[in-house]
Design a protein around this motif. Structure first.
Motif, PDB file in Angstrom:
ATOM      1  N   LYS A  85       1.644  -1.162  -0.085  1.00 53.05           N
ATOM      2  CA  LYS A  85      -0.464   0.207   0.198  1.00 53.05           C
ATOM      3  C   LYS A  85       1.275   1.183  -0.034  1.00 53.05           C
ATOM      4  CE  LYS A  85      -3.862  -2.742   2.310  1.00 53.05           C
ATOM      5  NZ  LYS A  85      -3.996  -2.896   2.918  1.00 53.05           N
ATOM      6  N   VAL A  86       0.072   2.674   0.235  1.00 52.96           N
ATOM      7  CA  VAL A  86       1.208   4.094  -0.129  1.00 52.96           C
ATOM      8  C   VAL A  86       1.621   4.137   0.957  1.00 52.96           C
ATOM      9  CG1 VAL A  86       0.898   6.060  -0.463  1.00 52.96           C
ATOM     10  CG2 VAL A  86      -0.504   4.865  -2.185  1.00 52.96           C
ATOM     11  N   ILE A  89       5.026   1.523   0.695  1.00 51.49           N
ATOM     12  CA  ILE A  89       5.411   1.407  -0.099  1.00 51.49           C
ATOM     13  C   ILE A  89       7.132   3.012  -0.327  1.00 51.49           C
ATOM     14  CG2 ILE A  89       6.033   2.833  -2.621  1.00 51.49           C
ATOM     15  CD1 ILE A  89       5.487  -0.209  -2.853  1.00 51.49           C
ATOM     16  N   ARG A  90       6.079   4.130   0.227  1.00 53.88           N
ATOM     17  CA  ARG A  90       6.960   5.322   0.889  1.00 53.88           C
ATOM     18  C   ARG A  90       7.817   5.180   1.904  1.00 53.88           C
ATOM     19  NH1 ARG A  90       1.109   8.875   2.063  1.00 53.88           N
ATOM     20  NH2 ARG A  90       0.902   9.943  -0.522  1.00 53.88           N
ATOM     21  N   GLN A  91       7.635   3.841   2.363  1.00 48.52           N
ATOM     22  CA  GLN A  91       8.110   3.932   3.273  1.00 48.52           C
ATOM     23  C   GLN A  91       9.565   3.386   2.731  1.00 48.52           C
ATOM     24  OE1 GLN A  91       8.058  -0.185   6.328  1.00 48.52           O
ATOM     25  NE2 GLN A  91       7.874   1.796   8.366  1.00 48.52           N
ATOM     26  N   LEU A 116      -0.177  -5.136  -6.473  1.00 48.33           N
ATOM     27  CA  LEU A 116       0.770  -3.060  -7.128  1.00 48.33           C
ATOM     28  C   LEU A 116      -0.084  -2.781  -8.605  1.00 48.33           C
ATOM     29  CD1 LEU A 116       4.150  -3.251  -7.008  1.00 48.33           C
ATOM     30  CD2 LEU A 116       3.004  -1.950  -5.819  1.00 48.33           C
ATOM     31  N   SER A 117      -0.846  -3.834  -9.078  1.00 45.75           N
ATOM     32  CA  SER A 117      -1.384  -3.385 -10.438  1.00 45.75           C
ATOM     33  C   SER A 117      -2.995  -3.463 -10.097  1.00 45.75           C
ATOM     34  CB  SER A 117      -1.250  -3.944 -11.069  1.00 45.75           C
ATOM     35  OG  SER A 117       0.430  -4.648 -12.013  1.00 45.75           O
ATOM     36  N   VAL A 123      -2.234   3.601  -6.473  1.00 43.05           N
ATOM     37  CA  VAL A 123      -1.289   4.683  -6.604  1.00 43.05           C
ATOM     38  C   VAL A 123       0.178   4.048  -5.848  1.00 43.05           C
ATOM     39  CG1 VAL A 123      -1.211   6.159  -5.291  1.00 43.05           C
ATOM     40  CG2 VAL A 123      -3.429   6.219  -6.150  1.00 43.05           C
ATOM     41  N   ALA A 124      -0.502   3.167  -5.493  1.00 42.94           N
ATOM     42  CA  ALA A 124       1.356   2.378  -4.732  1.00 42.94           C
ATOM     43  C   ALA A 124       1.790   1.990  -5.454  1.00 42.94           C
ATOM     44  CB  ALA A 124       1.007   1.485  -3.613  1.00 42.94           C
ATOM     45  N   GLY A 125       1.038   1.607  -6.393  1.00 41.28           N
ATOM     46  CA  GLY A 125       1.927   0.929  -7.773  1.00 41.28           C
ATOM     47  C   GLY A 125       3.098   1.699  -8.646  1.00 41.28           C
TER      48      GLY A 125
END
Length: 298
Positions: A85-86, A89-91, A116-117, A123-125
């Motif tokens: 999740k977003v 992914i930021r982490q 991720l798709s 958005v995470a992808g």
């Protein structure tokens, strides 16, 4: 937690050569059916990079290897499909830009990377795509999938693909004998599991052999409920492959041709299930045909 891998010798040799030559890419996709050890292999590759003794794909008890096996190594990050999740992914992006805590390498394993798709995680992808485009120094991203075609094309284009084949019957026997030595009909289950340990365990848990016995006793409820509620095509195929020899044996002992015709029907259905057919219609047809044949009075 990471475990010792089995099989996949070609992949081991490939990465040994790549690491030795210093040509390790920053991102790979491990593609192949589920249950063949792709995630374990990713963990073992990470352990090899972190190993203080340079033990590539061989046993080692150095502190780094023991931490990897225990799932506590600080520079190894593992995410399951539902964790892509977003915020995570930021982490990942932040961690990729930092210096390793215990090693120069930082390894990120993303299981079920095709998620991720998903529309809910697109958005995470897209956020992860930016990380792939500008990876931090000495970062390794290992994306694991059994549905390669579902991974975003923009992500696929930035990764090297390593294909994993189904496990051999010998490897399957060694693994299953170790983790489930009391498995009934192990040899038969291995033959219909398609080289997947995960599938073999599912077949054993479902006790498909007992389904066949109930069919032969003209008790169809358990069989019908199981088939109509199963959404795994490979499991449906496994049931068919179990029933096929039972039908031929019935033909040999009774001489009733409908059992032989049913065997031919099974072979045709197994072929059709390899293509894009309506699985619900196929399941209902399979149940109907099985009832029609095995309910005959001898």
């Amino acid at each position: 937690m990471c475990s010792k891998i089995a099989g996949n010798l070609k992949q081991q040799d490939f990465f040994k050569r790549v690491i030795a030559s210093g040509r390790l890419s920053h991102s790979y996709i491990f593609s192949g059916i589920s249950g063949i050890g792709k995630r374990m292999f990713a963990c073992e590759l990470a352990r090899s990079l972190f190993c203080r003794n340079g033990s590539y794909f061989t046993e080692c008890s150095c502190s780094s290897c023991m931490q990897v096996k225990a799932g506590t190594y600080p520079d190894l990050y593992i995410y399951g499909g539902n964790e892509l999740k977003v915020e995570n992914i930021r982490q990942i992006s932040e961690s990729a830009g930092m210096t390793g805590l215990a090693s120069k390498w930082k390894v990120f394993i993303l299981d079920e990377a095709e998620k991720l798709s998903n529309s809910a995680q697109i958005v995470a992808g897209n956020a992860f795509l930016k990380t792939l485009e500008e990876p931090g120094e000495d970062c390794l991203f290992l994306l694991i999938t059994s549905k390669y075609e579902m991974i975003m094309p923009t992500i696929r284009s930035r990764c090297s693909v390593v294909d994993f084949a189904p496990l051999s019957e010998s490897d399957m026997n060694n693994i299953l004998s170790n983790i489930r030595p009391d498995m009934d009909n192990m040899a038969d289950i291995i033959k219909v599991s398609g080289g997947s340990v995960e599938r073999a365990l599912m077949i054993d848990d479902l006790k498909i052999g007992s389904l066949i016995n109930e069919i032969e006793s003209r008790n169809f409820k358990k069989f019908t409920d199981f088939v109509l509620n199963c959404n795994d095509i490979q499991i449906i195929k496994s049931v068919m492959e179990f029933i096929y020899p039972a039908a031929l044996e019935k033909y040999k002992t009774t001489g009733i041709y409908s059992y032989c015709a049913y065997g031919e029907y099974i072979l045709e259905m197994l072929k059709r299930l390899n293509y894009n057919i309506n699985i619900d219609l196929a399941k209902h047809d399979f149940v109907s045909k099985t009832y029609e044949v095995f309910s005959e009075r001898i």
